[in-house]
Design an enzyme around this catalytic site. Structure first.
Site, PDB file in Angstrom:
ATOM      1  N   LYS A 210       0.419  -1.663   0.190  1.00  0.00           N
ATOM      2  CA  LYS A 210       0.028   0.362   0.075  1.00  0.00           C
ATOM      3  C   LYS A 210       0.393   1.143   0.010  1.00  0.00           C
ATOM      4  O   LYS A 210       1.386   1.612   0.721  1.00  0.00           O
ATOM      5  CB  LYS A 210      -0.947  -0.006   1.074  1.00  0.00           C
ATOM      6  CG  LYS A 210      -1.844   0.710   1.469  1.00  0.00           C
ATOM      7  CD  LYS A 210      -3.029   0.873   2.067  1.00  0.00           C
ATOM      8  CE  LYS A 210      -4.747   2.035   1.807  1.00  0.00           C
ATOM      9  NZ  LYS A 210      -3.637   3.460   1.613  1.00  0.00           N
ATOM     10  N   ARG A 230      -8.990  10.097  -6.922  1.00  0.00           N
ATOM     11  CA  ARG A 230      -9.346   9.280  -6.374  1.00  0.00           C
ATOM     12  C   ARG A 230     -11.199   9.801  -6.588  1.00  0.00           C
ATOM     13  O   ARG A 230     -12.152   9.116  -6.881  1.00  0.00           O
ATOM     14  CB  ARG A 230      -9.050   9.031  -4.810  1.00  0.00           C
ATOM     15  CG  ARG A 230     -10.353   8.472  -4.535  1.00  0.00           C
ATOM     16  CD  ARG A 230      -9.791   7.717  -3.243  1.00  0.00           C
ATOM     17  NE  ARG A 230     -10.770   7.291  -2.377  1.00  0.00           N
ATOM     18  CZ  ARG A 230     -10.915   6.655  -0.615  1.00  0.00           C
ATOM     19  NH1 ARG A 230      -9.035   6.597  -0.628  1.00  0.00           N
ATOM     20  NH2 ARG A 230     -11.850   6.366  -0.071  1.00  0.00           N
TER      21      ARG A 230
END
Length: 518
Positions: A210, A230
């Site tokens: 991540k 996003r």
């Protein structure tokens, strides 16, 4: 439609805990919205502007004019004002933006001013979540909710889907397809407490690092390339190196999901603020701007074929064939706690956030935080002192909610590190309101300032550079774990300890627990 109707609906939604009641209230409001205002009204009811970001923060909202006696603002009026405010650029833009904000607020009633302030600061999103809005759109348009969900996945824009559903019904929703150049809402991961929990739920699994970067979705259609965040904002002009790397791929069309990140000379990630500042810069980067590196972990379309519904291992096999290893997020396939734990440690040692554990056979669930992706991160905590608290909005009206947090300065006093209202239960809100009012020293229109006496344990994901606060640092994703009546303010953590975390010299792990007043 008058803004007052949107504000009243939002207040009613925030004040009920019933999901069905929320849906009915939102649907009733949506049915009354004129077609030309549907996109803006849907955004406002979802807790955001249609334009999302227009450059307005706390500083711009100081010293607001007195409210109007009666409501005359329409949804279209607010949308037009937001468009004008967001368009302010260049010399004199700050003064122009302040003028336009004051002009907007002067036309708003007291209730509308509270709604607008919370809307502009992003403080409304705790109520009508996207899932509730999706069902409300279906109810208002009298179409199956599954049709709305699918359209949202493909359009990546709830506002466009609402406009289509309310004006064209099921036929308009069926017209949505994965469109190159139009971003999808990204698939999201659920947070879990430990590697053990992740492996118990998914095994065998792909395990990705991540990265501590910015999520991006990259679309290529022949020579045309677009890069989206996003939140579906177009940042193509800001990331030329990302565009060039995708242009170099030997493909005709592709949709990639991944991260961009700035790295230090040793290959470790630069502080998140460096990446965020680079991506947030509205103009093309200059020669001195830190370069961005792009890494991908999923593939949604390749050379005319949509892969959303394909199993994950099929998408990932195609990804390996299309993208060089240098642009791939590090990944292993593992089935034991020992294997995943070792990879987790490697990711942390490289300076990244943690890992994401992914089911091998799952489709790409755009816009959903399902159980097919599980993220595991180390967490930090600090014991900080409450310096002030702001009155809540909506369901939290009447309670002191947003806490001003300070670290102890060994030289005397406290240094503010940010604010949070996350993690506060109704029980805790009531308790802290009573306690803080007893500690009040003075107040203004929104904030009660208190004697530094209460210590609160705060969980957070990291410390970032911030010019907004005196120490030049702020906590990332701060949330309340619990109050610490067993600790006095002189036992709170110091600003030196916070600085050590910021500089990577200390890593504090949290003890997970539910917030309680005692």
């Amino acid at each position: 439609m008058l803004l007052a109707e949107i504000a009243a609906t939002w207040t009613a939604v925030a004040n009920t805990s019933s999901r069905r009641a929320k849906i009915n209230l939102l649907a009733a409001c949506l049915r009354r919205v004129p077609p030309e205002e549907i996109m803006a009204a849907t955004a406002y009811l979802s807790g955001e502007l249609r334009q999302r970001q227009i450059g307005v923060g706390w500083a711009t909202l100081r010293d607001l004019p007195s409210p109007a006696d009666r409501g005359t603002l329409s949804v279209a009026d607010v949308d037009t004002a937001a468009e004008r405010i967001g368009a302010c650029r260049g010399p004199g833009s700050t003064a122009r933006r302040r003028f336009l904000v004051k002009e907007l607020f002067a036309a708003a009633t007291a209730d509308e001013q509270r709604f607008l302030q919370a809307l502009l600061l992003g403080e409304l999103r705790q109520g009508a979540l996207e899932g509730v809005m999706t069902e409300a759109i279906a109810a208002a348009a009298k179409v199956p909710v599954s049709d709305v969900r699918r359209a949202v996945l493909l359009a990546g824009d709830l506002r466009r889907v609402a406009a289509a559903a309310l004006t064209g019904g099921a036929a308009a929703l069926a017209a949505f397809r994965l469109e190159l150049g139009h971003p999808l809402a990204p698939m999201l991961a659920q947070a879990v407490a430990s590697v053990n929990e992740a492996v118990e739920r998914i095994s065998p699994a792909a395990v990705d690092w991540k990265l501590d970067g910015i999520r991006v979705q990259v679309h290529r259609d022949g020579p045309e390339i677009a890069v989206f965040t996003r939140s579906l904002d177009d940042i193509t002009s800001r990331v030329p190196e990302v565009v060039q790397a995708v242009r170099d791929l030997k493909v005709r069309s592709i949709v990639l999901d991944g991260e961009v990140i700035a790295l230090q000379p040793d290959g470790r990630p630069a502080p998140f603020q460096v990446t965020a500042s680079r991506v947030g810069r509205r103009s093309a980067p200059g020669a001195s701007a830190p370069p961005l590196n792009s890494y991908y972990f999923d593939l949604l379309h390749l050379d005319g074929e949509d892969l959303l519904d394909a199993p994950a291992y099929t998408r990932w096999t195609a990804l390996v064939g299309a993208v060089p290893e240098a642009h791939m997020v590090p990944r292993i396939v593992a089935s034991t706690v020992e294997q995943v734990s070792e990879w987790f440690a490697v990711a942390l040692a490289a300076g990244h956030e943690g890992i994401v554990v992914k089911a091998l056979d799952a489709p790409y669930e755009a816009g959903r935080r399902g159980g097919a992706w599980l993220k595991v991160k180390p967490r930090h905590t600090l014991d900080l002192v409450v310096l002030a608290a702001e009155w809540g909005h909506g369901r939290r009206r009447g309670w002191l909610s947003n806490l001003h947090l300070g670290a102890r300065d060994p030289a005397g006093g406290y240094v503010m590190l940010g604010k949070t209202f996350k993690g506060l239960t109704d029980e805790l809100l009531a308790w802290q309101t009573q306690q803080l009012l007893q500690l009040e020293t003075h107040r203004d229109s929104w904030t009660v300032y208190v004697r530094p006496a209460l210590v609160v344990e705060i969980a957070f994901d990291g410390v970032q550079t911030s010019p907004r606060y005196p120490a030049g640092m702020a906590l990332r994703f701060a949330r309340v774990l619990r109050y610490r009546p067993d600790k006095s303010p002189d036992q709170a953590d110091t600003i030196d300890e916070v600085r050590a975390i910021h500089e990577g010299r200390v890593s504090r792990r949290i003890v997970r627990g539910r917030p309680t007043p005692s």
